[in-house]
Motif scaffolding. Structure first.
Motif, mmCIF file in Angstrom:
data_model
loop_
_atom_site.group_PDB
_atom_site.id
_atom_site.type_symbol
_atom_site.label_atom_id
_atom_site.label_comp_id
_atom_site.label_asym_id
_atom_site.label_seq_id
_atom_site.Cartn_x
_atom_site.Cartn_y
_atom_site.Cartn_z
ATOM 1 N N ASP A 11 0.870 -1.166 0.000
ATOM 2 C CA ASP A 11 0.000 0.000 0.000
ATOM 3 C C ASP A 11 0.920 1.234 0.000
ATOM 4 O O ASP A 11 2.103 1.132 0.339
ATOM 5 C CB ASP A 11 -0.867 -0.044 1.265
ATOM 6 N N ASP A 210 -1.533 -0.535 6.040
ATOM 7 C CA ASP A 210 -1.718 0.189 7.309
ATOM 8 C C ASP A 210 -3.183 0.319 7.704
ATOM 9 O O ASP A 210 -3.495 0.757 8.792
ATOM 10 C CB ASP A 210 -1.130 1.598 7.214
ATOM 11 N N ASN A 211 -4.093 -0.065 6.788
ATOM 12 C CA ASN A 211 -5.491 0.263 7.031
ATOM 13 C C ASN A 211 -6.426 -0.867 6.652
ATOM 14 O O ASN A 211 -6.005 -1.839 6.025
ATOM 15 C CB ASN A 211 -5.843 1.497 6.186
HETATM 16 MG MG LIG Z 1 -2.945 3.244 3.506
#
Ligand SMILES: [Mg+2]
Length: 269
Positions: A11, A210-211
């Motif tokens: 990402d 990260d998400n």
């Molecule tokens: Mg992200």
């Protein structure tokens, strides 16, 4: 596992690029090092083709990536020349919008601030991008970034209707994205299966995210890595996850180095 063929899907925002400044300098050396070792770095992002083209140039990596949250695969031909330059996994934006208008009632729809209809100043503030980057960020072929102004119950209601009608809302850190029933993980699987079929090789997959829109890709890889972004998320994936203590880009360097060391250890056993 054969560690000769490693693909690193990453990402961008909040994982490789700092979420506020979009800086990735601290990772430049490691990116070069990976490329020199034959590890392909493949951005898998909610960003558009135009943005990803530019970022690949900045990162000095081949233009091989997955755009708009798993909607489109680009550049497989660079890895095997009999493969297509572009593989589309989503229906068009026009079909998605038509479906949205036909199935979501006016009351809920009015609470969705679709970014491309907003004044430039709002787009700049919401996306946190400089003015000159806005046209590339909004040049979308498969999805609509939006802000939802309703309450939590209404958001659940919206997501339920969207899902029932074969569409999907994904959250990428700053905005929600309305798109087709696609995901970063499914696009990655498609990418790897097309490539393996041609090259007759098996690939080891490292994924960095990260998400929540990264979770299905992290679940489908061999070495999931989660970069810290705000409150620490303790997630469980199919394979053991490496968590960073720092945010991007330092956190990216941390988890990638740790993964490569782990691979070295396994190889030397
Ligand atoms: Mg992200």
């Amino acid at each position: 596992m054969n560690f000769d063929n490693i693909l690193l899907f990453t990402d961008l925002d909040g994982s490789l690029l700092n979420k506020k400044t979009f800086d990735f300098n601290a990772a430049s050396y490691l990116i070069k090092d990976c490329i020199s070792k034959g590890i392909n770095i493949i951005p898998n992002s909610s960003k558009t083709d135009l943005e990803l083209n530019e970022i690949c140039e900045d990162l000095d990596i081949p233009k091989i990536y997955i755009s708009e949250n798993g909607s489109c695969i680009k550049g497989l031909n660079f890895l095997s020349n009999s493969l297509n330059k572009e593989i589309i996994l989503s229906r068009s934006k026009e079909i998605i919008l038509k479906n949205f208008i036909e199935n979501v009632d006016m009351n809920l729809r009015q609470k969705c601030l679709i970014l491309e209809n907003e004044p430039l100043q709002n787009q700049i503030e919401i996306l946190g991008l400089p003015k000159d980057k806005i046209p590339k960020a909004l040049n979308r072929k498969f999805s609509f970034p939006f802000i939802f102004e309703g309450n939590e119950d209404q958001e659940v209601q919206l997501k339920t209707i969207i899902k029932k009608n074969g569409l999907k809302i994904q959250f990428g850190g700053r905005v929600l994205n309305l798109g087709d029933e696609v995901s970063k993980g499914n696009a990655m699987k498609k990418f790897v299966s097309l490539l393996s079929k041609q090259t007759k090789k098996n690939y080891v997959l490292i994924c960095v995210g990260d998400n929540e829109n990264d979770f299905d890709m992290l679940d489908k890889c061999d070495f999931p890595c989660l970069v810290k972004n705000g409150p620490i998320k303790k997630m469980n994936f199919k394979n053991q996850c490496i968590f960073s203590t720092q945010e991007a880009p330092y956190g990216w360097v941390e988890v990638v180095n740790e993964t490569l060391n782990k691979i070295e250890e396994i190889k030397n056993k």
